[in-house]
Design a protein around this motif. Sequence first.
Motif, PDB file in Angstrom:
ATOM      1  N   CYS A 129      -2.647   7.555  -6.971  1.00 58.80           N
ATOM      2  CA  CYS A 129      -3.121   6.189  -6.767  1.00 58.80           C
ATOM      3  C   CYS A 129      -4.404   5.959  -7.560  1.00 58.80           C
ATOM      4  O   CYS A 129      -5.236   6.857  -7.699  1.00 58.80           O
ATOM      5  CB  CYS A 129      -3.377   5.915  -5.288  1.00 58.80           C
ATOM      6  SG  CYS A 129      -1.864   5.815  -4.287  1.00 58.80           S
ATOM      7  N   CYS A 150       1.467  11.980  -4.688  1.00 63.47           N
ATOM      8  CA  CYS A 150       1.094  10.566  -4.682  1.00 63.47           C
ATOM      9  C   CYS A 150      -0.100  10.393  -5.615  1.00 63.47           C
ATOM     10  O   CYS A 150      -1.126  11.061  -5.444  1.00 63.47           O
ATOM     11  CB  CYS A 150       0.749  10.105  -3.272  1.00 63.47           C
ATOM     12  SG  CYS A 150       0.194   8.385  -3.191  1.00 63.47           S
ATOM     13  N   CYS A 190      -0.221   2.514  -7.746  1.00 59.41           N
ATOM     14  CA  CYS A 190       0.061   3.720  -6.975  1.00 59.41           C
ATOM     15  C   CYS A 190       1.482   4.165  -7.289  1.00 59.41           C
ATOM     16  O   CYS A 190       2.371   3.330  -7.515  1.00 59.41           O
ATOM     17  CB  CYS A 190      -0.095   3.432  -5.485  1.00 59.41           C
ATOM     18  SG  CYS A 190      -0.004   4.889  -4.422  1.00 59.41           S
ATOM     19  N   CYS A 191       1.706   5.484  -7.296  1.00 56.17           N
ATOM     20  CA  CYS A 191       3.023   6.013  -7.635  1.00 56.17           C
ATOM     21  C   CYS A 191       3.337   7.224  -6.774  1.00 56.17           C
ATOM     22  O   CYS A 191       2.499   8.124  -6.622  1.00 56.17           O
ATOM     23  CB  CYS A 191       3.076   6.396  -9.115  1.00 56.17           C
ATOM     24  SG  CYS A 191       4.717   6.891  -9.690  1.00 56.17           S
ATOM     25  N   ASP A 249       0.852  -1.182   0.000  1.00 63.09           N
ATOM     26  CA  ASP A 249       0.000   0.000   0.000  1.00 63.09           C
ATOM     27  C   ASP A 249       0.894   1.240   0.000  1.00 63.09           C
ATOM     28  O   ASP A 249       2.125   1.148  -0.100  1.00 63.09           O
ATOM     29  CB  ASP A 249      -0.953  -0.004   1.198  1.00 63.09           C
ATOM     30  CG  ASP A 249      -0.227  -0.161   2.533  1.00 63.09           C
ATOM     31  OD1 ASP A 249       1.007   0.074   2.585  1.00 63.09           O
ATOM     32  OD2 ASP A 249      -0.885  -0.519   3.530  1.00 63.09           O
ATOM     33  N   GLU A 250       0.271   2.400   0.108  1.00 65.94           N
ATOM     34  CA  GLU A 250       1.039   3.645   0.067  1.00 65.94           C
ATOM     35  C   GLU A 250       2.067   3.709   1.189  1.00 65.94           C
ATOM     36  O   GLU A 250       3.185   4.221   1.001  1.00 65.94           O
ATOM     37  CB  GLU A 250       0.095   4.845   0.155  1.00 65.94           C
ATOM     38  CG  GLU A 250       0.811   6.181   0.063  1.00 65.94           C
ATOM     39  CD  GLU A 250      -0.140   7.366   0.192  1.00 65.94           C
ATOM     40  OE1 GLU A 250       0.340   8.464   0.548  1.00 65.94           O
ATOM     41  OE2 GLU A 250      -1.352   7.202  -0.060  1.00 65.94           O
ATOM     42  N   TYR A 259       4.070   1.182  -7.937  1.00 63.29           N
ATOM     43  CA  TYR A 259       3.588  -0.176  -7.679  1.00 63.29           C
ATOM     44  C   TYR A 259       2.440  -0.465  -8.633  1.00 63.29           C
ATOM     45  O   TYR A 259       1.467   0.287  -8.702  1.00 63.29           O
ATOM     46  CB  TYR A 259       3.098  -0.331  -6.243  1.00 63.29           C
ATOM     47  CG  TYR A 259       2.310  -1.611  -6.022  1.00 63.29           C
ATOM     48  CD1 TYR A 259       2.927  -2.853  -6.130  1.00 63.29           C
ATOM     49  CD2 TYR A 259       0.942  -1.570  -5.729  1.00 63.29           C
ATOM     50  CE1 TYR A 259       2.211  -4.027  -5.946  1.00 63.29           C
ATOM     51  CE2 TYR A 259       0.218  -2.741  -5.541  1.00 63.29           C
ATOM     52  CZ  TYR A 259       0.858  -3.963  -5.652  1.00 63.29           C
ATOM     53  OH  TYR A 259       0.149  -5.125  -5.483  1.00 63.29           O
ATOM     54  N   THR A 260       2.567  -1.544  -9.387  1.00 58.93           N
ATOM     55  CA  THR A 260       1.499  -1.964 -10.279  1.00 58.93           C
ATOM     56  C   THR A 260       1.733  -3.408 -10.693  1.00 58.93           C
ATOM     57  O   THR A 260       2.882  -3.840 -10.851  1.00 58.93           O
ATOM     58  CB  THR A 260       1.423  -1.068 -11.534  1.00 58.93           C
ATOM     59  OG1 THR A 260       0.328  -1.489 -12.354  1.00 58.93           O
ATOM     60  CG2 THR A 260       2.690  -1.126 -12.346  1.00 58.93           C
TER      61      THR A 260
END
Length: 330
Positions: free
Chosen positions: A78, A76, A83-84, A58-59, A94-95
Motif C-alpha cells: 500500500c 499487501c 494498494c495491491c 480500503d484494504e 486499487y488505484t
Amino acid sequence: NSFCTLLQMSTSNSTAGSPSQVMAAVFDAAFPSRGDVTGPEKRLEYDLQARRAEARVDEAVLRKIADTFSLPIEECVCADEGCCLLAETGLVLYTASRIIITVDMAVELHAAVPAIVAVLGDAGFEAEWASFTRKNTVCPWDGRGTAIAHEYAVLKECFPGGSPFVFGPVDAHHYFYFVYDNINRKSGVVESDVQINVKLYNCTATEGMVTVGSRSIPLDGDSRRQAVAFHGSTYETLRIKSLPQGSVISYETNAEASAALPQLAKQISTLRPDRITVLMLMDPHSETGKSFASQRSVHLDTFGGYRLANRMSNTFEHGYAVLKASFVKV
C-alpha cells in the motif's frame, strides 16, 4: 445442424431463462468439455462511481473482493497512490478510482463477478466503466474454448449494457474483450486514461532480472513471482509464470506508451521471448490516444528483433480505442 437444433430446443423452453443463460446452456450441451487453460491470464477492471459521500475503498474491501474467488494473499503493498494484494495466482489492485484484478486462467474469475459487484455496492460504488479480458489461444467454438460462453453469460447479467469483442485471429492468439460503458459525458469529463497489457511468451533467458520500479525479480524462479510499483498517478504490475517451454511474463501499466514501451523493449532484449502480444486502451485525450488518432507512432515499433504477426484495433463510439498487436521473434 446439431448446434441449431440445440438452440431451437433451448429457446422454445419457457423455463430456459435469459438469452445469455440459454446460450451458456447451448454451449454446455454442444461442448461438454469446459475450461480453457491455454492462456496466461484473465483480467477484470471496474472503474468506480461513488453513490454516496462516504464511499471508500480500503484494504478490508480489497480483501473481501479477494475472498470472492479465494485468492491466497501473500503480500499487501500500500502507498498513498493505491494498494495491491499479491498472490501466486493473481492480484487485486486499487488505484485512481478503479479496481483491477488479474488471475491465472485456472481461476474462474467470471463466476465471482456478481459477488465482486455486490462487495463494491456495499462499499458505496457502482460501475462507471468495466471490462473483462481473457487472453485466449484456441477458437471460441473449439471444445476447449467454451468457457467464453459462460463468461459472456455472467458478464451480460451483471452489465446488461456491455458488449463482447474479439481482438486477433479467432483460432490463435486473441483477446476476448467485454466492455461496459456507463460514463456520464454530459459533465464534460476529460478521458485521458491509457492501459497497456503486455504478454511475453516462452522467455528462454534463465538468468538476469525483470525490474518493476525499484523491485527486481530473478528469472530463476526462486523468489516471489509478482510485483507492483506506484509512481505518482501511474502504476506497474508484473507477474511471471513458469511453464515447461519457458516463462510467461505479464506486464501492465497505465503510463503513456512513449514512456512505457521503450523501457519495456530494453527488458525484452534480455528476456528473448518467442512471442509478444500487446493490448492497449487509449482514451482520446491521452498522448497515446492522440498519436493513434493522427496515425502517428504509438511505439510498437520499438521491439527490435521481432516482426509484426498481426494487428487490429477498434475505435469505440466515444472516441477511445483498443489496439491489439502480436509480434514473433525474427
